[in-house]
Design a protein around this motif. Sequence first.
Motif, PDB file in Angstrom:
ATOM      1  N   ALA A  53       0.699 -16.337   8.155  1.00  0.00           N
ATOM      2  CA  ALA A  53       0.896 -16.607   6.709  1.00  0.00           C
ATOM      3  C   ALA A  53       1.159 -18.082   6.635  1.00  0.00           C
ATOM      4  O   ALA A  53       0.615 -18.792   5.708  1.00  0.00           O
ATOM      5  CB  ALA A  53       1.850 -15.777   6.128  1.00  0.00           C
ATOM      6  N   LEU A  54       1.924 -18.727   7.572  1.00  0.00           N
ATOM      7  CA  LEU A  54       2.350 -20.126   7.457  1.00  0.00           C
ATOM      8  C   LEU A  54       0.966 -21.075   7.459  1.00  0.00           C
ATOM      9  O   LEU A  54       0.857 -22.019   6.983  1.00  0.00           O
ATOM     10  CB  LEU A  54       3.280 -20.406   8.670  1.00  0.00           C
ATOM     11  CG  LEU A  54       3.768 -21.697   9.014  1.00  0.00           C
ATOM     12  CD1 LEU A  54       4.357 -22.457   7.682  1.00  0.00           C
ATOM     13  CD2 LEU A  54       4.527 -21.877  10.037  1.00  0.00           C
ATOM     14  N   GLY A  55       0.415 -20.524   8.801  1.00  0.00           N
ATOM     15  CA  GLY A  55      -0.899 -21.507   9.004  1.00  0.00           C
ATOM     16  C   GLY A  55      -1.760 -21.303   7.879  1.00  0.00           C
ATOM     17  O   GLY A  55      -2.338 -22.415   7.493  1.00  0.00           O
ATOM     18  N   VAL A  56      -1.938 -20.224   7.109  1.00  0.00           N
ATOM     19  CA  VAL A  56      -2.769 -20.181   5.674  1.00  0.00           C
ATOM     20  C   VAL A  56      -1.956 -20.895   4.510  1.00  0.00           C
ATOM     21  O   VAL A  56      -2.867 -21.790   4.207  1.00  0.00           O
ATOM     22  CB  VAL A  56      -3.041 -18.635   5.352  1.00  0.00           C
ATOM     23  CG1 VAL A  56      -3.724 -18.700   4.122  1.00  0.00           C
ATOM     24  CG2 VAL A  56      -3.785 -17.989   6.457  1.00  0.00           C
ATOM     25  N   GLY A  57      -0.833 -20.671   4.412  1.00  0.00           N
ATOM     26  CA  GLY A  57      -0.182 -21.512   3.424  1.00  0.00           C
ATOM     27  C   GLY A  57      -0.296 -23.147   3.712  1.00  0.00           C
ATOM     28  O   GLY A  57      -0.453 -23.878   2.626  1.00  0.00           O
ATOM     29  N   ALA A  58      -0.140 -23.248   4.889  1.00  0.00           N
ATOM     30  CA  ALA A  58      -0.236 -24.819   5.266  1.00  0.00           C
ATOM     31  C   ALA A  58      -1.494 -25.367   5.092  1.00  0.00           C
ATOM     32  O   ALA A  58      -1.667 -26.564   4.487  1.00  0.00           O
ATOM     33  CB  ALA A  58       0.463 -25.164   6.642  1.00  0.00           C
ATOM     34  N   ARG A  59      -2.508 -24.915   5.427  1.00  0.00           N
ATOM     35  CA  ARG A  59      -3.969 -25.126   5.053  1.00  0.00           C
ATOM     36  C   ARG A  59      -4.151 -25.278   3.595  1.00  0.00           C
ATOM     37  O   ARG A  59      -5.014 -26.076   3.272  1.00  0.00           O
ATOM     38  CB  ARG A  59      -5.039 -24.304   5.701  1.00  0.00           C
ATOM     39  CG  ARG A  59      -4.665 -24.492   7.563  1.00  0.00           C
ATOM     40  CD  ARG A  59      -5.880 -23.857   8.172  1.00  0.00           C
ATOM     41  NE  ARG A  59      -7.352 -24.256   7.799  1.00  0.00           N
ATOM     42  CZ  ARG A  59      -8.278 -23.305   8.256  1.00  0.00           C
ATOM     43  NH1 ARG A  59      -8.029 -22.295   8.823  1.00  0.00           N
ATOM     44  NH2 ARG A  59      -9.454 -23.735   7.956  1.00  0.00           N
ATOM     45  N   LEU A  60      -3.752 -24.190   3.084  1.00  0.00           N
ATOM     46  CA  LEU A  60      -3.968 -24.354   1.449  1.00  0.00           C
ATOM     47  C   LEU A  60      -3.159 -25.469   0.944  1.00  0.00           C
ATOM     48  O   LEU A  60      -3.843 -26.255   0.034  1.00  0.00           O
ATOM     49  CB  LEU A  60      -3.448 -23.083   0.923  1.00  0.00           C
ATOM     50  CG  LEU A  60      -3.548 -22.705  -0.668  1.00  0.00           C
ATOM     51  CD1 LEU A  60      -4.945 -22.941  -0.933  1.00  0.00           C
ATOM     52  CD2 LEU A  60      -3.081 -21.426  -0.972  1.00  0.00           C
ATOM     53  N   THR A  61      -1.992 -25.785   1.197  1.00  0.00           N
ATOM     54  CA  THR A  61      -1.462 -26.738   0.473  1.00  0.00           C
ATOM     55  C   THR A  61      -1.981 -28.276   1.198  1.00  0.00           C
ATOM     56  O   THR A  61      -2.045 -28.929   0.255  1.00  0.00           O
ATOM     57  CB  THR A  61       0.148 -26.985   0.890  1.00  0.00           C
ATOM     58  OG1 THR A  61       0.432 -26.896   2.350  1.00  0.00           O
ATOM     59  CG2 THR A  61       0.787 -25.928   0.131  1.00  0.00           C
ATOM     60  N   ASP A  62      -2.546 -28.349   1.983  1.00  0.00           N
ATOM     61  CA  ASP A  62      -3.375 -29.405   2.457  1.00  0.00           C
ATOM     62  C   ASP A  62      -4.617 -29.678   1.923  1.00  0.00           C
ATOM     63  O   ASP A  62      -5.013 -30.778   1.216  1.00  0.00           O
ATOM     64  CB  ASP A  62      -3.581 -29.629   4.191  1.00  0.00           C
ATOM     65  CG  ASP A  62      -4.199 -30.704   4.684  1.00  0.00           C
ATOM     66  OD1 ASP A  62      -3.438 -31.737   4.490  1.00  0.00           O
ATOM     67  OD2 ASP A  62      -5.209 -30.539   5.412  1.00  0.00           O
ATOM     68  N   ALA A  63      -5.278 -28.317   1.760  1.00  0.00           N
ATOM     69  CA  ALA A  63      -6.519 -28.632   1.054  1.00  0.00           C
ATOM     70  C   ALA A  63      -6.797 -28.953  -0.406  1.00  0.00           C
ATOM     71  O   ALA A  63      -7.453 -29.567  -0.918  1.00  0.00           O
ATOM     72  CB  ALA A  63      -7.180 -27.303   1.130  1.00  0.00           C
ATOM     73  N   VAL A  64      -5.553 -28.697  -1.110  1.00  0.00           N
ATOM     74  CA  VAL A  64      -5.297 -29.155  -2.620  1.00  0.00           C
ATOM     75  C   VAL A  64      -4.642 -30.423  -2.633  1.00  0.00           C
ATOM     76  O   VAL A  64      -4.292 -30.511  -3.748  1.00  0.00           O
ATOM     77  CB  VAL A  64      -4.980 -27.823  -3.395  1.00  0.00           C
ATOM     78  CG1 VAL A  64      -5.778 -26.538  -3.241  1.00  0.00           C
ATOM     79  CG2 VAL A  64      -3.378 -27.545  -2.941  1.00  0.00           C
ATOM     80  N   GLY A  65      -4.080 -30.745  -1.553  1.00  0.00           N
ATOM     81  CA  GLY A  65      -3.376 -32.172  -1.814  1.00  0.00           C
ATOM     82  C   GLY A  65      -2.008 -31.932  -2.104  1.00  0.00           C
ATOM     83  O   GLY A  65      -1.650 -33.046  -2.974  1.00  0.00           O
ATOM     84  N   HIS A  66      -1.266 -30.896  -1.780  1.00  0.00           N
ATOM     85  CA  HIS A  66      -0.109 -30.861  -2.231  1.00  0.00           C
ATOM     86  C   HIS A  66       0.954 -31.029  -1.016  1.00  0.00           C
ATOM     87  O   HIS A  66       2.173 -30.635  -1.179  1.00  0.00           O
ATOM     88  CB  HIS A  66       0.285 -29.413  -2.822  1.00  0.00           C
ATOM     89  CG  HIS A  66      -0.298 -29.232  -4.313  1.00  0.00           C
ATOM     90  ND1 HIS A  66      -0.103 -28.069  -4.991  1.00  0.00           N
ATOM     91  CD2 HIS A  66      -1.164 -30.039  -4.854  1.00  0.00           C
ATOM     92  CE1 HIS A  66      -0.934 -28.255  -6.013  1.00  0.00           C
ATOM     93  NE2 HIS A  66      -1.307 -29.498  -6.060  1.00  0.00           N
ATOM     94  N   GLY A  67       0.331 -31.516  -0.070  1.00  0.00           N
ATOM     95  CA  GLY A  67       1.446 -32.154   1.073  1.00  0.00           C
ATOM     96  C   GLY A  67       1.802 -31.042   1.898  1.00  0.00           C
ATOM     97  O   GLY A  67       0.889 -29.883   2.141  1.00  0.00           O
ATOM     98  N   GLY A  68       2.751 -31.271   2.767  1.00  0.00           N
ATOM     99  CA  GLY A  68       3.417 -29.984   3.798  1.00  0.00           C
ATOM    100  C   GLY A  68       3.725 -28.891   3.305  1.00  0.00           C
ATOM    101  O   GLY A  68       4.277 -28.914   2.136  1.00  0.00           O
ATOM    102  N   PHE A  69       3.726 -27.771   3.876  1.00  0.00           N
ATOM    103  CA  PHE A  69       4.260 -26.607   3.799  1.00  0.00           C
ATOM    104  C   PHE A  69       5.699 -26.446   3.510  1.00  0.00           C
ATOM    105  O   PHE A  69       6.376 -27.322   3.978  1.00  0.00           O
ATOM    106  CB  PHE A  69       3.808 -25.436   4.806  1.00  0.00           C
ATOM    107  CG  PHE A  69       4.211 -24.294   4.750  1.00  0.00           C
ATOM    108  CD1 PHE A  69       3.979 -23.424   3.869  1.00  0.00           C
ATOM    109  CD2 PHE A  69       5.801 -24.108   5.151  1.00  0.00           C
ATOM    110  CE1 PHE A  69       4.479 -22.111   3.546  1.00  0.00           C
ATOM    111  CE2 PHE A  69       6.296 -22.673   4.757  1.00  0.00           C
ATOM    112  CZ  PHE A  69       5.608 -21.804   4.213  1.00  0.00           C
TER     113      PHE A  69
END
Length: 163
Positions: A53-69
């Motif tokens: 879940a962390l991997g998906v969350g980190a990729r999502l925040t990165d993809a939308v430009g919201h920085g690190g998890f």
Amino acid sequence: MTAAPEVLAELQGLRARVPHLTGAMVASTDGLVIAHLVTGMEPDGVAALTAAALGVGARLTDAVGHGGFRELLVSGEQGYVATYAAGPSCVLTLLATADANVGRLNLEARRAGARIAPLTGGPADRRERAPVAPPPPPSRSPLPSRPGHRPGGINDNDNGASS
């Protein structure tokens, strides 16, 4: 990454401060349990799912430009699973019933994450923490091509005349 007794003490303090908390765990970002207070489930399995879940969350925040998890909250019919960054290489995962006050849960967990980070080798101050790096994207092999087929719908045996 040792210090499990100190981390366990922090988890016990969280359990005392947060009503409706049913479990707590600190794990490495690659899914290895460091300390836990969970019953009725396999901590190694929960840690592995947390890492996914962390991997998906980190990729999502990165993809939308919201920085690190920083954190992830999952709401189920019977309660919450909340995961918080606790330094660059650890996560704090909390389990709570549906009656939990999510604001209180977030407040206490963020503070606990900041205290757990230096115990596990990470910086204490959230502003100094390196973001959790997303996992590399899955490798994709090119699709096999059909004989006589060219991209764009033009086939080798097509002379351009319509039938």
